[in-house]
Design an enzyme around this catalytic site. Sequence first.
Site, mmCIF file in Angstrom:
data_model
loop_
_atom_site.group_PDB
_atom_site.id
_atom_site.type_symbol
_atom_site.label_atom_id
_atom_site.label_comp_id
_atom_site.label_asym_id
_atom_site.label_seq_id
_atom_site.Cartn_x
_atom_site.Cartn_y
_atom_site.Cartn_z
ATOM 1 N N SER A 19 0.853 -1.198 0.000
ATOM 2 C CA SER A 19 0.000 0.000 0.000
ATOM 3 C C SER A 19 0.880 1.236 0.000
ATOM 4 C CB SER A 19 -0.888 0.032 1.235
ATOM 5 O OG SER A 19 -1.492 1.310 1.373
ATOM 6 N N TYR A 65 -2.404 -0.467 9.809
ATOM 7 C CA TYR A 65 -2.377 -0.854 8.383
ATOM 8 C C TYR A 65 -0.984 -0.611 7.793
ATOM 9 C CZ TYR A 65 -4.069 -1.075 3.522
ATOM 10 O OH TYR A 65 -4.280 -1.401 2.209
HETATM 11 P P1 NDP Z 1 -11.600 -5.478 -1.351
HETATM 12 O O1 NDP Z 1 -12.116 -5.331 0.038
HETATM 13 O O2 NDP Z 1 -12.316 -4.843 -2.463
HETATM 14 O O3 NDP Z 1 -11.446 -7.039 -1.682
HETATM 15 C C1 NDP Z 1 -10.785 -7.855 -0.764
HETATM 16 C C2 NDP Z 1 -10.574 -9.225 -1.343
HETATM 17 O O4 NDP Z 1 -9.751 -9.965 -0.444
HETATM 18 C C3 NDP Z 1 -11.851 -10.026 -1.487
HETATM 19 O O5 NDP Z 1 -11.679 -10.944 -2.531
HETATM 20 C C4 NDP Z 1 -11.948 -10.733 -0.133
HETATM 21 O O6 NDP Z 1 -12.699 -11.940 -0.161
HETATM 22 C C5 NDP Z 1 -10.496 -11.046 0.101
HETATM 23 N N1 NDP Z 1 -10.155 -11.170 1.503
HETATM 24 C C6 NDP Z 1 -10.337 -10.266 2.490
HETATM 25 N N2 NDP Z 1 -9.891 -10.767 3.662
HETATM 26 C C7 NDP Z 1 -9.444 -12.002 3.390
HETATM 27 C C8 NDP Z 1 -8.890 -13.047 4.179
HETATM 28 N N3 NDP Z 1 -8.719 -12.914 5.481
HETATM 29 N N4 NDP Z 1 -8.558 -14.190 3.559
HETATM 30 C C9 NDP Z 1 -8.743 -14.366 2.232
HETATM 31 N N5 NDP Z 1 -9.262 -13.424 1.445
HETATM 32 C C10 NDP Z 1 -9.608 -12.260 2.019
HETATM 33 O O7 NDP Z 1 -10.077 -4.974 -1.259
HETATM 34 P P2 NDP Z 1 -9.140 -4.298 -2.364
HETATM 35 O O8 NDP Z 1 -9.288 -4.995 -3.651
HETATM 36 O O9 NDP Z 1 -9.303 -2.851 -2.284
HETATM 37 O O10 NDP Z 1 -7.687 -4.607 -1.729
HETATM 38 C C11 NDP Z 1 -6.866 -5.654 -2.198
HETATM 39 C C12 NDP Z 1 -5.466 -5.454 -1.619
HETATM 40 O O11 NDP Z 1 -4.974 -4.183 -2.022
HETATM 41 C C13 NDP Z 1 -5.436 -5.453 -0.090
HETATM 42 O O12 NDP Z 1 -4.248 -6.084 0.345
HETATM 43 C C14 NDP Z 1 -5.392 -3.973 0.245
HETATM 44 O O13 NDP Z 1 -4.812 -3.739 1.497
HETATM 45 C C15 NDP Z 1 -4.564 -3.437 -0.890
HETATM 46 N N6 NDP Z 1 -4.715 -2.022 -1.161
HETATM 47 C C16 NDP Z 1 -5.930 -1.491 -1.559
HETATM 48 C C17 NDP Z 1 -6.029 -0.149 -1.829
HETATM 49 C C18 NDP Z 1 -7.287 0.506 -2.272
HETATM 50 O O14 NDP Z 1 -7.331 1.745 -2.328
HETATM 51 N N7 NDP Z 1 -8.331 -0.236 -2.616
HETATM 52 C C19 NDP Z 1 -4.858 0.749 -1.682
HETATM 53 C C20 NDP Z 1 -3.662 0.102 -1.266
HETATM 54 C C21 NDP Z 1 -3.603 -1.237 -1.034
HETATM 55 P P3 NDP Z 1 -14.325 -11.933 0.056
HETATM 56 O O15 NDP Z 1 -14.896 -11.350 -1.218
HETATM 57 O O16 NDP Z 1 -14.677 -13.362 0.227
HETATM 58 O O17 NDP Z 1 -14.599 -11.086 1.251
#
Ligand code: NDP
Length: 262
Positions: A157, A171
């Site tokens: 991030s 975070y």
């Molecule tokens: P979303 O919340 O949109 O999606 C999260 C995804 O991860 C879903 O597929 C969810 O599954 C899965 N997930 C969440 N927790 C777990 C877990 N404990 N075990 C397995 N799967 C899990 O998140 P983003 O797409 O926004 O984020 C993806 C990555 O990018 C993360 O690591 C986040 O920290 C990082 N990030 C995001 C940013 C942003 O602005 N969006 C910025 C910087 C980094 P399910 O659908 O089943 O809940």
Amino acid sequence: MEKVRTMTTTTAPAPGTRPLAGKAALVTGGSRGIGAAIAERLAADGAAVALTYHSRDDLADQVVKRIGEAGGRAWAVRADAADPEAVRASVAAAADRFGRLDILVNNAGAGVLGPFEQIAADDVDRVLATNVRGPFLAAQAAAAHLAEGGRIVSIGSCMAERAAFPGGSLYATSKAALTGLTKALARELGPRGITVNLVHPGPIDTDMNPADGEHAGLQAGLTALGAYGRPADVAATVAHLAGEGGRYITGAAIAVDGGFAV
Ligand code: NDP
């Protein structure tokens, strides 16, 4: 709130080019958001893709279906990134399913923001288990299957690099830990021809951080481009690292953040 501006992107591979044909990938947290975009992009590039999810089997099924309809090969498995056995089992199952594993993308992540004084010890445990121990154990399990040319990419991030506003202590701590993991693994796996890299997204329009969310305007304003990015922007960089273009990139952190770090 009205959506802040998002950048327009065209990231699909050129028709007829499938640079990852014959490869197999595992993307954690691939049921929506950035992980879904990465899974779909790697599949469009020709890889067979396994994706994990936490609870939304309906959305995971939809990603698998979309990839199949586009002519790709995908498979979803529920695996909580905070559960060591589930993580190990999902890596083993992906390698078993496709007969190989070439690419691991550690994308699943939990975001808990709030005043430092109010972060509970349980939150610390949960976020570090998901964002740090999960990628660590997945990489450990994947390393047993990766051959020369293998790739590990973790999603960090922009908040690991720049504390642009208060509330990110937990975070940022978790995402900054991926820098150490990435560099140490790059050094350790380099002799085997395996690259290990980190991608730091900026504000990306997903369920976790919607471009019409309460703090979207603030975040967009902190980028040089003044806009949110899209999941496909992150997926394009992951695809580059996963492909031949990434063969001499390792131990690196690449920002896909619209200039948030500037
Ligand atoms: P979303 O919340 O949109 O999606 C999260 C995804 O991860 C879903 O597929 C969810 O599954 C899965 N997930 C969440 N927790 C777990 C877990 N404990 N075990 C397995 N799967 C899990 O998140 P983003 O797409 O926004 O984020 C993806 C990555 O990018 C993360 O690591 C986040 O920290 C990082 N990030 C995001 C940013 C942003 O602005 N969006 C910025 C910087 C980094 P399910 O659908 O089943 O809940």
